[in-house]
Write a protein that holds these residues in place. Structure first.
Motif, mmCIF file in Angstrom:
data_model
loop_
_atom_site.group_PDB
_atom_site.id
_atom_site.type_symbol
_atom_site.label_atom_id
_atom_site.label_comp_id
_atom_site.label_asym_id
_atom_site.label_seq_id
_atom_site.Cartn_x
_atom_site.Cartn_y
_atom_site.Cartn_z
ATOM 1 N N GLY A 112 -15.677 -37.913 34.421
ATOM 2 C CA GLY A 112 -16.498 -36.744 33.974
ATOM 3 C C GLY A 112 -16.899 -35.530 34.395
ATOM 4 O O GLY A 112 -16.060 -34.902 35.298
ATOM 5 N N LYS A 113 -18.000 -34.852 33.853
ATOM 6 C CA LYS A 113 -18.329 -33.507 34.112
ATOM 7 C C LYS A 113 -18.708 -33.757 35.402
ATOM 8 O O LYS A 113 -18.616 -32.492 36.208
ATOM 9 N N PHE A 114 -19.630 -34.254 36.248
ATOM 10 C CA PHE A 114 -19.769 -34.283 37.341
ATOM 11 C C PHE A 114 -19.278 -35.022 38.549
ATOM 12 O O PHE A 114 -19.661 -35.615 39.561
ATOM 13 N N ASN A 115 -17.825 -35.142 38.268
ATOM 14 C CA ASN A 115 -17.207 -35.953 39.346
ATOM 15 C C ASN A 115 -17.388 -35.539 40.508
ATOM 16 O O ASN A 115 -17.272 -34.435 41.238
ATOM 17 N N GLY A 116 -17.669 -36.345 41.641
ATOM 18 C CA GLY A 116 -17.605 -36.380 43.087
ATOM 19 C C GLY A 116 -19.111 -35.736 43.494
ATOM 20 O O GLY A 116 -19.407 -35.902 44.713
ATOM 21 N N GLN A 117 -20.065 -35.773 42.798
ATOM 22 C CA GLN A 117 -21.429 -35.379 43.013
ATOM 23 C C GLN A 117 -22.177 -36.436 43.509
ATOM 24 O O GLN A 117 -22.059 -37.476 42.738
ATOM 25 N N GLU A 118 -23.186 -36.281 44.341
ATOM 26 C CA GLU A 118 -24.126 -37.511 44.740
ATOM 27 C C GLU A 118 -24.959 -37.749 43.641
ATOM 28 O O GLU A 118 -25.503 -36.910 42.874
ATOM 29 N N VAL A 119 -25.279 -38.933 43.332
ATOM 30 C CA VAL A 119 -26.412 -39.528 42.485
ATOM 31 C C VAL A 119 -27.522 -39.991 43.479
ATOM 32 O O VAL A 119 -27.491 -40.904 44.161
ATOM 33 N N ASP A 120 -28.658 -39.424 43.073
ATOM 34 C CA ASP A 120 -29.836 -39.741 43.667
ATOM 35 C C ASP A 120 -30.590 -40.856 42.801
ATOM 36 O O ASP A 120 -30.940 -40.870 41.868
#
Length: 73
Positions: free
Chosen positions: A65-73
């Protein structure tokens, strides 16, 4: 008289150019991705929360998706 008209045109052009540059800077600032996402933001962006690589140093990541690879808090 002619000088006044030319000067007015130059000032108006400079003012409109400044407005255009300010608008471009605002657009760039608002489209920047956040440092970490909520799970809902990841899913809304078309990704899934990947919890496969969890450790004390790593958070879950958004996969796809749009935020591929970003950390999820």
């Amino acid at each position: 008289m002619r000088i006044r008209r030319v000067l007015a045109a130059v000032i108006a052009t400079a003012a409109l150019t400044g407005v255009g540059l300010a608008g471009a800077a605002t657009a760039t600032a608002t489209t920047a991705a956040p440092a970490s996402l909520t799970p809902g933001e990841c899913i809304d962006g078309g990704g899934t929360v990947d919890r496969a690589n969890l450790s004390s140093a790593h958070l879950p990541t958004c996969k796809g998706g749009k935020f591929n690879g970003q950390e999820v808090d």
